[in-house]
Write a protein that holds these residues in place. Structure first.
Motif, PDB file in Angstrom:
ATOM      1  N   LEU A   3      45.107  33.368  37.380  1.00  0.00           N
ATOM      2  CA  LEU A   3      46.061  32.261  37.195  1.00  0.00           C
ATOM      3  C   LEU A   3      45.722  31.106  38.129  1.00  0.00           C
ATOM      4  O   LEU A   3      45.790  29.937  37.752  1.00  0.00           O
ATOM      5  CB  LEU A   3      47.497  32.743  37.442  1.00  0.00           C
ATOM      6  N   HIS A   4      45.322  31.444  39.340  1.00  0.00           N
ATOM      7  CA  HIS A   4      44.991  30.411  40.319  1.00  0.00           C
ATOM      8  C   HIS A   4      43.658  29.733  40.006  1.00  0.00           C
ATOM      9  O   HIS A   4      43.555  28.513  39.941  1.00  0.00           O
ATOM     10  CB  HIS A   4      44.946  31.024  41.725  1.00  0.00           C
ATOM     11  N   ASP A   5      42.630  30.547  39.786  1.00  0.00           N
ATOM     12  CA  ASP A   5      41.270  30.012  39.653  1.00  0.00           C
ATOM     13  C   ASP A   5      41.048  29.285  38.323  1.00  0.00           C
ATOM     14  O   ASP A   5      40.371  28.261  38.278  1.00  0.00           O
ATOM     15  CB  ASP A   5      40.229  31.135  39.756  1.00  0.00           C
ATOM     16  N   PRO A  50      43.330  40.992  29.350  1.00  0.00           N
ATOM     17  CA  PRO A  50      42.839  39.609  29.279  1.00  0.00           C
ATOM     18  C   PRO A  50      42.344  39.095  30.629  1.00  0.00           C
ATOM     19  O   PRO A  50      41.421  38.274  30.685  1.00  0.00           O
ATOM     20  CB  PRO A  50      44.056  38.812  28.798  1.00  0.00           C
ATOM     21  N   GLU A  51      42.951  39.603  31.720  1.00  0.00           N
ATOM     22  CA  GLU A  51      42.542  39.104  33.058  1.00  0.00           C
ATOM     23  C   GLU A  51      41.140  39.584  33.431  1.00  0.00           C
ATOM     24  O   GLU A  51      40.526  39.055  34.348  1.00  0.00           O
ATOM     25  CB  GLU A  51      43.583  39.504  34.114  1.00  0.00           C
ATOM     26  N   ASP A  72      44.305  40.764  40.524  1.00  0.00           N
ATOM     27  CA  ASP A  72      43.382  40.159  39.547  1.00  0.00           C
ATOM     28  C   ASP A  72      44.093  39.039  38.804  1.00  0.00           C
ATOM     29  O   ASP A  72      43.543  37.968  38.561  1.00  0.00           O
ATOM     30  CB  ASP A  72      42.922  41.196  38.513  1.00  0.00           C
ATOM     31  N   MET A  73      45.343  39.309  38.450  1.00  0.00           N
ATOM     32  CA  MET A  73      46.097  38.318  37.683  1.00  0.00           C
ATOM     33  C   MET A  73      46.408  37.091  38.531  1.00  0.00           C
ATOM     34  O   MET A  73      46.306  35.957  38.047  1.00  0.00           O
ATOM     35  CB  MET A  73      47.384  38.972  37.163  1.00  0.00           C
ATOM     36  N   ILE A  74      46.752  37.305  39.784  1.00  0.00           N
ATOM     37  CA  ILE A  74      47.011  36.166  40.691  1.00  0.00           C
ATOM     38  C   ILE A  74      45.766  35.289  40.749  1.00  0.00           C
ATOM     39  O   ILE A  74      45.845  34.058  40.638  1.00  0.00           O
ATOM     40  CB  ILE A  74      47.358  36.675  42.116  1.00  0.00           C
ATOM     41  N   ASP A  75      44.601  35.929  40.903  1.00  0.00           N
ATOM     42  CA  ASP A  75      43.339  35.178  41.013  1.00  0.00           C
ATOM     43  C   ASP A  75      43.047  34.390  39.741  1.00  0.00           C
ATOM     44  O   ASP A  75      42.678  33.231  39.803  1.00  0.00           O
ATOM     45  CB  ASP A  75      42.169  36.141  41.294  1.00  0.00           C
TER      46      ASP A  75
END
Lengths: 79, 232
Positions: free
Chosen positions: B23-25, B205-206, B18-21
């Protein structure tokens, strides 16, 4: 082989919701005299060596098994 | 300048993707997964310790993860000022690792809580305190052990040193027991270390970053603040 029993308790000032739930249920069954239930988590440590492992058992209990912020523990040799 | 954010993955982490998404999006920031067995963090601008149930919450929530090989390196880098953000289980891990004071016990309600809460931003000197302003933020929580505990002297230190970032509150910022979902001492939902570079919080927060999820986007306010601290 040496065996030690480690008991980890929540400190008295820390509310244990599990203990309270059990206590309230027992009170509702008509046993109001029960004042408190203390719950501990028991660990049995078994050591290979024949040398005295008391210090090591203490260290394992304080470093890993109990969190000193909210828990206390006892260590006793059982075998 | 390194623009990557490191995300530590333990066995049982489940908010890492979820966090990767997010940060990316939302931020177009790339992430690097750091394996818990690694002894090096690598070249990253900041580290996130994500939510989940590391090691199945065995022993205590976060306890086993706090002794994973990567944690020694994390403690060293945090000591040098690397920004570290621990969310939910990540917060529990950071307290077990003593990177943050106190600990997180079972919720006073005895239930796993999954709801949205309001968070009042407290006064303090960290970059987070300065950038978040005075508004209340709305974010989801999802935890069984979020009951923040600390002794009297520890609580006084947190107050005196301005380390409390978030308290559970009403929408208008009232921090009474009525708005305390889990029994946390002084309604505490998130704290920093004394230096202000390590932050731990129970809310996610994510999970409050995509408009399409209908969970609001207040999480972005905090994540933007974290990225600023990382100089991204």
């Amino acid at each position: 082989m040496a065996k030690f029993e480690v008991n980890v308790f929540l400190k008295p000032e820390v509310l244990n919701p599990e203990s309270r739930a059990i206590l309230e249920t027992i009170h509702r069954q008509g046993i109001p005299d029960l004042k408190d239930i203390k719950i501990s988590k028991k660990y049995i440590l078994e050591f290979e060596s024949k040398t005295d492992a008391s210090a090591l058992a203490q260290e394992i209990a304080s470093t890993y098994l109990a969190n000193s912020v909210a828990e206390s523990f006892t260590v006793s040799k059982i075998d | 300048m390194n623009k990557k954010i490191g995300i530590i993955r333990f066995p049982g982490s489940n908010c890492d993707r979820d966090m990767i998404d997010v940060l990316h999006d939302i931020y177009q920031v790339s992430s690097a997964i750091i394996d818990y067995r690694s002894t090096s963090i690598g070249s990253v601008a900041g580290v996130i310790v994500p939510g989940g149930f590391s090691y199945g919450d065995y022993l205590r929530a976060g306890a086993l993860a706090s002794h994973a090989p990567i944690m020694l390196e994390l403690a060293q880098q945090a000591g040098k000022g690397l920004p570290v953000l621990g969310i939910c289980n990540g917060f529990q891990i950071l307290t077990e690792a003593r990177l943050l004071p106190g600990t997180l016990l079972k919720n006073k309600t005895r239930q796993f809580i999954c709801e949205t809460v309001y968070l009042k931003v407290e006064k303090g000197s960290s970059l987070y305190h300065k950038s978040l302003g005075q508004a209340c933020l709305n974010m989801p929580i999802a935890h069984g052990e979020g009951n923040y505990a600390i002794d009297d002297s520890g609580l006084k230190k947190l107050h005196d040193q301005g380390q409390i970032l978030f308290k559970y509150a009403s929408k208008s910022g009232v921090t009474s027991e009525e708005f305390n979902p889990n029994g946390s001492r002084a309604n505490i939902a998130g704290i920093t270390n004394k230096q202000g570079n390590v932050l731990g919080l129970m809310p996610h927060p994510e999970r409050a970053s995509y408009e399409r999820l209908n969970t609001g986007v207040d999480g972005r306010v905090l994540l933007s603040s974290f990225l600023s601290l990382c100089a991204i």
